[in-house]
Scaffold this motif. Structure first.
Motif, PDB file in Angstrom:
ATOM      1  N   HIS A  33       0.826  -1.217   0.000  1.00  0.00           N
ATOM      2  CA  HIS A  33       0.000   0.000   0.000  1.00  0.00           C
ATOM      3  C   HIS A  33       0.858   1.265   0.000  1.00  0.00           C
ATOM      4  N   CYS A  34       1.816   1.342  -0.922  1.00  0.00           N
ATOM      5  CA  CYS A  34       2.709   2.497  -1.000  1.00  0.00           C
ATOM      6  C   CYS A  34       1.914   3.785  -1.208  1.00  0.00           C
ATOM      7  N   GLN A  35       2.253   4.797  -0.433  1.00  0.00           N
ATOM      8  CA  GLN A  35       1.601   6.091  -0.573  1.00  0.00           C
ATOM      9  C   GLN A  35       1.891   6.647  -1.964  1.00  0.00           C
ATOM     10  N   PHE A 102       9.341  -5.883  -3.274  1.00  0.00           N
ATOM     11  CA  PHE A 102      10.382  -6.572  -2.515  1.00  0.00           C
ATOM     12  C   PHE A 102      11.747  -6.129  -3.024  1.00  0.00           C
ATOM     13  N   THR A 103      12.762  -6.275  -2.200  1.00  0.00           N
ATOM     14  CA  THR A 103      14.132  -6.087  -2.673  1.00  0.00           C
ATOM     15  C   THR A 103      14.608  -7.404  -3.261  1.00  0.00           C
ATOM     16  N   LEU A 104      15.646  -7.346  -4.061  1.00  0.00           N
ATOM     17  CA  LEU A 104      16.224  -8.569  -4.627  1.00  0.00           C
ATOM     18  C   LEU A 104      16.600  -9.536  -3.513  1.00  0.00           C
ATOM     19  N   ASP A 125      13.326  -3.444  -8.361  1.00  0.00           N
ATOM     20  CA  ASP A 125      12.900  -3.781  -7.001  1.00  0.00           C
ATOM     21  C   ASP A 125      12.747  -2.569  -6.100  1.00  0.00           C
ATOM     22  N   GLY A 126      12.044  -2.796  -5.005  1.00  0.00           N
ATOM     23  CA  GLY A 126      11.863  -1.791  -3.967  1.00  0.00           C
ATOM     24  C   GLY A 126      10.509  -1.126  -4.023  1.00  0.00           C
ATOM     25  N   PRO A 127      10.015  -0.716  -2.869  1.00  0.00           N
ATOM     26  CA  PRO A 127       8.707  -0.067  -2.817  1.00  0.00           C
ATOM     27  C   PRO A 127       8.745   1.322  -3.457  1.00  0.00           C
ATOM     28  N   PHE A 128       7.622   1.713  -4.048  1.00  0.00           N
ATOM     29  CA  PHE A 128       7.505   3.062  -4.594  1.00  0.00           C
ATOM     30  C   PHE A 128       7.485   4.069  -3.448  1.00  0.00           C
ATOM     31  N   GLY A 141       9.460   4.039 -10.948  1.00  0.00           N
ATOM     32  CA  GLY A 141       8.617   5.072 -10.359  1.00  0.00           C
ATOM     33  C   GLY A 141       9.353   6.006  -9.420  1.00  0.00           C
ATOM     34  N   SER A 142      10.324   5.477  -8.664  1.00  0.00           N
ATOM     35  CA  SER A 142      11.055   6.322  -7.717  1.00  0.00           C
ATOM     36  C   SER A 142      12.529   5.920  -7.686  1.00  0.00           C
TER      37      SER A 142
END
Length: 185
Positions: A33-35, A102-104, A125-128, A141-142
């Motif tokens: 649920h990334c902002q 998720f991260t690698l 990888d990684g959350p936005f 995205g980021s």
């Protein structure tokens, strides 16, 4: 659910979701649920559309795409179905690009998720994080999201897109927005 995929949507042809023209599959279900998420409709884990990977690719392979991009939701929340989809895509000669929150390292720490890596050309990888929004045309995205070139099929330069977003008007008149930038409501 097994090998079946719970998917949110499919875009048969996109040019802003990875190199070349791509089939894009959005998985349903994400616990992060990334902002500022571009796809908040994908968060619920409720069943939306169950499809077998074979049927999904069988329906869309004739569209002349270079590869498949898998996004979400969270693709690794459905590792068995994701693995089958990636195996089929790779055996059909399609390139594979997967986005994950998720991260690698987290992917590698889980046997079912880790098995998918053998069939992925590019993992992002990684959350936005909306506060770290990507200012370039790079396919992420980021800026906290890392790009892992898991095969030699692509280089970093291949991941600079023609634009950050695209609007697709289907033959049925349905308008779809996709990419790495919000186009508004």
């Amino acid at each position: 659910m097994g090998d079946n995929l719970n998917i949110h949507a499919v875009i048969p042809r996109s040019r802003v979701n990875g190199p070349g023209t791509r089939l894009v599959v959005f998985f349903q279900g994400c616990a992060r649920h990334c902002q500022g998420c571009f796809n908040p409709g994908t968060h619920s884990f409720e069943q939306r559309e169950l499809v077998r990977p074979e049927a999904l690719l069988g329906k869309h392979l004739s569209s002349g795409v270079e590869g498949i991009t898998v996004s979400g939701g969270e693709p690794f929340a459905q590792p068995k179905g994701l693995l089958r989809l990636l195996e089929l895509a790779a055996s059909s000669g399609l390139s594979t690009l997967v986005y994950t929150g998720f991260t690698l390292e987290e992917v590698m720490d889980d046997e079912a998720r880790d098995a998918c890596l053998a069939f992925i050309d590019v993992l992002i990888d990684g959350p936005f994080k909306s506060s770290l929004s990507e200012p370039t045309l790079l396919a992420r995205g980021s800026t906290n999201q890392r790009i892992h070139l898991l095969t030699s099929r692509y280089s970093l330069g291949d991941l600079y897109m023609q634009g950050k977003a695209e609007v697709i008007i289907g033959a049925d008149g349905v308008v779809r927005k996709t990419g790495f930038s919000s186009l508004g409501a």
